[in-house]
Design an enzyme around this catalytic site. Structure first.
Site: not given
Ligand code: HXC
Length: 257
Positions: A65, A111, A131
């Site tokens: 998300a 999910e 998360e």
């Molecule tokens: C918003 C996101 C994002 C996310 C990545 N980006 N994931 N933006 N929401 N979930 C953005 C980053 O901010 C960045 O933008 C760009 O995408 C590239 O990501 P990087 O982090 O620079 O890439 P990398 O170093 O290759 O790392 C990849 C990654 C990491 C491991 C996937 O991005 C990451 O940990 N993302 C979050 C994963 C996460 O926690 N997902 C769960 C979210 S909560 P900028 O502009 O900064 O360069 C959730 C709740 C669900 O899903 C609830 C119900 C649906």
């Protein structure tokens, strides 16, 4: 459609939805999920579509998300906007959905893949529910669907640590149908879709509904539901055609009626 691309006839009877926010690794913001919901509703009614494939790109199916969109929200704002209720409608899609996953399928992305009916993974795919690392928990079925798919112990480990599961492990634990080299995952998803698309859409729909019922009910009720859908296939021309074709030793021609 700003964040997805829809191809109604990728192949005969097969539609493709591509998530298209590549810079954000297909982070699932509210609008993107609404677009997916709307597209699925249209495709579900289109007689020329029998199977739907949902994919991202090579780098990411979806990295979750949209954290930036949620970060400042209060609990009450989250509750009132209730953006994740769109997922309930996605789940109601009657036609089979195949997720073709390459790269990250994390949080809401994992999910979302699990909300689909089958998953074809590239060997680069990474699944996880991270998360916990950002101070929250899965909110769109992760604690339930992952546990049912891979069992309690592994699911606990992933959800409590935020660790990722490689494609190979995901296959070992039964989360995905097949793992293939990254050049092949779309091809493989299309092959699977083609196989299903040749069959009776009526029977496919009733079968999907009956399998999903196994998630929602206990065995007695699930068996009764399955039997009812089984009998219902006998009201279709496709069942008559399918069985007649078997008797006549020829290939069946299913019309979806
Ligand atoms: C918003 C996101 C994002 C996310 C990545 N980006 N994931 N933006 N929401 N979930 C953005 C980053 O901010 C960045 O933008 C760009 O995408 C590239 O990501 P990087 O982090 O620079 O890439 P990398 O170093 O290759 O790392 C990849 C990654 C990491 C491991 C996937 O991005 C990451 O940990 N993302 C979050 C994963 C996460 O926690 N997902 C769960 C979210 S909560 P900028 O502009 O900064 O360069 C959730 C709740 C669900 O899903 C609830 C119900 C649906």
């Amino acid at each position: 459609m700003e964040f997805i691309k829809v191809t109604e006839q990728k192949e005969p009877f097969i539609a493709l939805i591509e998530l298209n926010r590549p810079k954000e690794l297909n982070a699932l913001n509210k609008q993107l999920m609404e677009e997916v919901r709307d597209a699925l509703q249209v495709l579900d009614k289109n007689e020329k579509v029998r199977v739907i494939i949902i994919t991202g790109n090579e780098q990411a199916f979806a990295a979750g998300a949209d954290i930036k969109q949620m970060a400042d929200k209060s609990a009450i704002e989250m509750l009132l906007v209730d953006q994740f209720s769109t997922w309930d409608q996605i789940r109601k899609t009657k036609k089979p959905i195949i997720a073709a996953v390459s790269g990250f399928a994390l949080g809401g992305g994992c999910e979302f893949a699990m909300t689909c009916d089958m998953i074809i993974a590239s060997e680069t795919a990474k699944f996880g529910q991270p998360e916990i690392k950002i101070g929250t928990i899965p909110g769109a079925g992760g604690t339930q669907r992952l546990t049912r798919a891979i069992g309690k112990a592994k699911s606990m480990e992933l959800i409590l640590t935020g660790r990722f599961l490689s494609a190979e492990e995901a296959h070992f634990y039964g989360l995905v149908n097949k793992v293939v080299p990254k050049e092949m995952y779309m091809h493989e998803a299309i092959e699977l879709a083609k196989e299903i698309a040749q069959l009776s859409p009526v029977a496919v729909q009733l079968a999907k509904e009956a399998v999903n019922r196994s998630y929602e009910t206990h065995l007695d009720e699930g068996l009764a539901f399955e039997r009812k859908n089984f009998y219902l296939t006998f009201a279709s021309e496709d069942q008559k055609e399918g069985m007649q074709a078997f008797v006549e030793k020829r290939k069946a021609d299913f019309k979806g009626r």
